[in-house]
Write a protein that holds these residues in place. Structure first.
Motif, PDB file in Angstrom:
ATOM      1  N   GLU A  24      45.412  23.359  39.175  1.00  0.00           N
ATOM      2  CA  GLU A  24      45.565  24.653  38.508  1.00  0.00           C
ATOM      3  C   GLU A  24      45.114  25.732  39.476  1.00  0.00           C
ATOM      4  O   GLU A  24      44.049  25.612  40.079  1.00  0.00           O
ATOM      5  CB  GLU A  24      44.713  24.707  37.227  1.00  0.00           C
ATOM      6  N   SER A  25      45.932  26.763  39.624  1.00  0.00           N
ATOM      7  CA  SER A  25      45.593  27.857  40.530  1.00  0.00           C
ATOM      8  C   SER A  25      45.983  29.172  39.883  1.00  0.00           C
ATOM      9  O   SER A  25      46.911  29.226  39.077  1.00  0.00           O
ATOM     10  CB  SER A  25      46.393  27.752  41.838  1.00  0.00           C
ATOM     11  N   HIS A  26      45.294  30.230  40.283  1.00  0.00           N
ATOM     12  CA  HIS A  26      45.709  31.566  39.860  1.00  0.00           C
ATOM     13  C   HIS A  26      47.132  31.766  40.377  1.00  0.00           C
ATOM     14  O   HIS A  26      47.462  31.366  41.481  1.00  0.00           O
ATOM     15  CB  HIS A  26      44.744  32.610  40.446  1.00  0.00           C
ATOM     16  N   TYR A  27      47.992  32.361  39.534  1.00  0.00           N
ATOM     17  CA  TYR A  27      49.426  32.372  39.833  1.00  0.00           C
ATOM     18  C   TYR A  27      49.854  33.729  40.402  1.00  0.00           C
ATOM     19  O   TYR A  27      49.647  34.773  39.785  1.00  0.00           O
ATOM     20  CB  TYR A  27      50.162  32.073  38.533  1.00  0.00           C
ATOM     21  N   LEU A  28      50.466  33.668  41.571  1.00  0.00           N
ATOM     22  CA  LEU A  28      50.922  34.894  42.237  1.00  0.00           C
ATOM     23  C   LEU A  28      51.846  35.724  41.342  1.00  0.00           C
ATOM     24  O   LEU A  28      51.781  36.954  41.321  1.00  0.00           O
ATOM     25  CB  LEU A  28      51.657  34.534  43.538  1.00  0.00           C
ATOM     26  N   PHE A  29      52.697  35.031  40.591  1.00  0.00           N
ATOM     27  CA  PHE A  29      53.655  35.696  39.713  1.00  0.00           C
ATOM     28  C   PHE A  29      52.905  36.604  38.711  1.00  0.00           C
ATOM     29  O   PHE A  29      53.259  37.779  38.523  1.00  0.00           O
ATOM     30  CB  PHE A  29      54.434  34.616  38.962  1.00  0.00           C
ATOM     31  N   SER A  30      51.848  36.055  38.103  1.00  0.00           N
ATOM     32  CA  SER A  30      51.060  36.844  37.142  1.00  0.00           C
ATOM     33  C   SER A  30      50.353  37.984  37.854  1.00  0.00           C
ATOM     34  O   SER A  30      50.259  39.098  37.329  1.00  0.00           O
ATOM     35  CB  SER A  30      50.003  35.977  36.465  1.00  0.00           C
ATOM     36  N   LEU A  31      49.850  37.695  39.034  1.00  0.00           N
ATOM     37  CA  LEU A  31      49.129  38.711  39.803  1.00  0.00           C
ATOM     38  C   LEU A  31      50.035  39.923  40.062  1.00  0.00           C
ATOM     39  O   LEU A  31      49.637  41.066  39.870  1.00  0.00           O
ATOM     40  CB  LEU A  31      48.650  38.096  41.124  1.00  0.00           C
ATOM     41  N   VAL A  32      51.272  39.636  40.471  1.00  0.00           N
ATOM     42  CA  VAL A  32      52.215  40.722  40.794  1.00  0.00           C
ATOM     43  C   VAL A  32      52.680  41.425  39.516  1.00  0.00           C
ATOM     44  O   VAL A  32      52.663  42.651  39.431  1.00  0.00           O
ATOM     45  CB  VAL A  32      53.409  40.170  41.606  1.00  0.00           C
ATOM     46  N   GLU A  33      53.061  40.624  38.515  1.00  0.00           N
ATOM     47  CA  GLU A  33      53.572  41.185  37.257  1.00  0.00           C
ATOM     48  C   GLU A  33      52.584  42.150  36.616  1.00  0.00           C
ATOM     49  O   GLU A  33      52.952  43.246  36.184  1.00  0.00           O
ATOM     50  CB  GLU A  33      53.766  40.043  36.245  1.00  0.00           C
ATOM     51  N   THR A  34      51.321  41.732  36.514  1.00  0.00           N
ATOM     52  CA  THR A  34      50.338  42.531  35.775  1.00  0.00           C
ATOM     53  C   THR A  34      49.366  43.254  36.700  1.00  0.00           C
ATOM     54  O   THR A  34      48.285  43.666  36.274  1.00  0.00           O
ATOM     55  CB  THR A  34      49.577  41.657  34.755  1.00  0.00           C
ATOM     56  N   LEU A  35      49.777  43.369  37.958  1.00  0.00           N
ATOM     57  CA  LEU A  35      49.056  44.203  38.934  1.00  0.00           C
ATOM     58  C   LEU A  35      47.577  43.816  39.082  1.00  0.00           C
ATOM     59  O   LEU A  35      46.707  44.676  39.178  1.00  0.00           O
ATOM     60  CB  LEU A  35      49.161  45.674  38.497  1.00  0.00           C
ATOM     61  N   GLN A  36      47.337  42.521  39.124  1.00  0.00           N
ATOM     62  CA  GLN A  36      45.934  42.079  39.214  1.00  0.00           C
ATOM     63  C   GLN A  36      45.453  42.034  40.663  1.00  0.00           C
ATOM     64  O   GLN A  36      44.950  41.013  41.123  1.00  0.00           O
ATOM     65  CB  GLN A  36      45.778  40.713  38.562  1.00  0.00           C
ATOM     66  N   TYR A  37      45.635  43.146  41.360  1.00  0.00           N
ATOM     67  CA  TYR A  37      45.179  43.170  42.750  1.00  0.00           C
ATOM     68  C   TYR A  37      43.667  43.014  42.831  1.00  0.00           C
ATOM     69  O   TYR A  37      43.111  42.685  43.875  1.00  0.00           O
ATOM     70  CB  TYR A  37      45.633  44.450  43.463  1.00  0.00           C
ATOM     71  N   ASP A  38      42.988  43.263  41.698  1.00  0.00           N
ATOM     72  CA  ASP A  38      41.528  43.136  41.723  1.00  0.00           C
ATOM     73  C   ASP A  38      41.060  41.678  41.812  1.00  0.00           C
ATOM     74  O   ASP A  38      39.873  41.426  41.988  1.00  0.00           O
ATOM     75  CB  ASP A  38      40.885  43.860  40.521  1.00  0.00           C
ATOM     76  N   THR A  39      41.996  40.719  41.693  1.00  0.00           N
ATOM     77  CA  THR A  39      41.593  39.316  41.924  1.00  0.00           C
ATOM     78  C   THR A  39      41.655  38.969  43.412  1.00  0.00           C
ATOM     79  O   THR A  39      41.431  37.834  43.808  1.00  0.00           O
ATOM     80  CB  THR A  39      42.477  38.315  41.146  1.00  0.00           C
ATOM     81  N   ILE A  40      42.002  39.972  44.229  1.00  0.00           N
ATOM     82  CA  ILE A  40      42.026  39.751  45.678  1.00  0.00           C
ATOM     83  C   ILE A  40      40.649  40.084  46.254  1.00  0.00           C
ATOM     84  O   ILE A  40      40.208  41.234  46.203  1.00  0.00           O
ATOM     85  CB  ILE A  40      43.131  40.616  46.344  1.00  0.00           C
TER      86      ILE A  40
END
Ligand SMILES: [Zn+2]
Length: 426
Positions: free
Chosen positions: A213-229
């Motif tokens: 299980e990994s944090h998903y790039l698709f979700s990161l981009v879709e919902t602008l979760q740049y703060d998980t970077i």
């Protein structure tokens, strides 16, 4: 081919610039986004201490056009990122517990588990994932943190160690090979990913299944979760990049699906090529990614959205501060550090950040700032006009809870589109 890797940051006491893709070795990486120089999220200075020299590391996000991996352009020595005093908390929330219970049910529709079969969890923490297997097969956790002792007390056999070749040799000699190996939120954190996959292959039986299980790039981009970077997360996977990585080692993805943990993750089942039928879910999700176009153009657009959200955030904060109103932050997760430092929120904008009683973060400043982290009861005593939700990905869960506990002010949700939610709307 994959042996040609970057120089390792581990043990260097410093950092290493990523010169070639961490998965496929490609040297022509494309720049996506630069979030500035970020301080390590787990090094906090105590309130009252005069700010002194502190390291910070460039957060440049790169895309590999060959294997589609999105990755950080700098790897920091884990000894800096996870200092010995790093007070690790398991973070086992309701959503994680439910997710692992669901994993336990789902994997039985794919693998036949017998009483003598072994399930090994890498990064097993307090044993929550394995608790879903302990009643009907053999289980073993591997985790480097002391929290593994808690798992042992709960009846989950656990080796307290990093996952490496020595541990695998020991497990195989004493327990035999594993029918299932799980790794939740491990693939983004460990520097030498190929070494880990090799170790997993050594541990798996011939018909064994690996579940990640990994944090998903698709979700990161879709919902602008740049703060998980931030520098704990070295890689941001899509199904395409996971497929590329696992196929380099002769593994085939047999099932994939999106799951809700950590603001959007992906669960992938893999086995030695040809041992299990491949479910339609794999091609369906690959198609979805292709249609969404997780490519250079999409990532350029992502960067534009990130910049606009920062400016919109400024404009929203400007209105509030012009009226002389107070804003308290809610929660100090790692992701809050990226948001605060990238957007440029200082102690003149945000009075303080609230953490629940017992949090080890209370009494410190937010990384890179002199915004104090204080106990949550202050929110209800002082009733600031606004509460800024730094764990905004669980805003729907947080807002009613805070209102119920007596907070009468309004809420600011910083991402994906900065907005205010009135207390009366909850
Ligand atoms: Zn690559």
């Amino acid at each position: 081919m994959y042996k040609k890797i970057n120089k390792l940051a581990f043990g260097s006491g410093s950092s290493v610039v990523v010169e070639r893709c961490q998965v496929c070795g490609n040297e022509n990486l494309e720049q996506v986004l630069f979030l500035g120089y970020l301080p390590p999220v787990n090094r906090m200075q105590p309130i009252g201490e005069a700010p002194h020299e502190q390291p910070s590391y460039p957060a440049l996000v790169l895309h590999c056009p060959r294997c589609q991996l999105v990755q950080l352009g700098l790897i920091v020595d884990p000894k800096i990122i996870f200092p010995p005093e790093y007070p690790y908390t398991s973070g086992t929330t309701k959503i994680l517990r439910e997710n692992f219970a669901e994993l336990g049910r789902e994997c039985r529709t794919i693998v036949n588990l017998a009483r003598e079969d072994l399930v090994v969890d890498i990064g097993s923490n307090d044993g929550t994932l394995l608790s879903n297997f302990v009643s009907d097969c053999r289980v073993l956790g591997v985790t480097p943190e002391d929290v593994g002792k808690l798992a042992i007390e709960r009846g989950i056999p656990t080796i307290i160690s990093y996952f490496d070749r020595d541990v695998v040799a020991k497990i195989v000699a004493q327990e035999g090979h594993a029918k299932i190996v799980t790794a939740a939120n491990v693939f983004a954190h460990i520097e030498n990913i190929h070494e880990i996959v090799d170790c997993i292959l050594e541990l798996l039986s011939q018909d064994g299944v690996f579940i990640s299980e990994s944090h998903y790039l698709f979700s990161l981009v879709e919902t602008l979760q740049y703060d998980t970077i931030y520098h704990e997360h070295l890689r941001y996977y899509s199904l395409h990049s996971l497929k590329y990585l696992l196929e380099m080692h002769g593994l085939e993805i047999i099932h994939a699906k999106r799951i809700p943990t950590h603001g959007g993750s992906i669960r992938v089942y893999a086995a030695r090529r040809g041992t299990y039928p491949v479910r339609d879910t794999v091609s369906a999700l690959l198609d979805e990614e292709k249609q969404a176009g997780l490519n250079k153009e999409k990532l350029v657009e992502f960067k534009k959205r990130v910049v606009l959200s920062k400016l919109e955030g400024h404009s929203l904060l400007l209105d509030i501060k012009k009226q002389g109103k107070r804003i308290y932050g809610i929660g100090a997760p790692s992701r809050a550090s990226t948001l605060i430092n990238y957007v440029g929120i200082d102690d003149g904008i945000l009075d303080c950040v609230m953490e629940v009683k017992g949090s080890h973060k209370i009494g410190n400043y937010m990384p890179g700032t002199i915004i104090p982290i204080l106990e949550e009861s202050k929110l209800f005593e002082e009733q600031p006009e606004f509460a800024l939700l730094l764990s905004w990905h669980i805003a729907d869960e947080l807002m009613p809870k805070l209102k119920q506990k007596g907070f009468r002010g309004d809420f600011i949700i910083p991402l994906p589109n900065p907005r205010i939610v009135r207390n009366s709307e909850i």
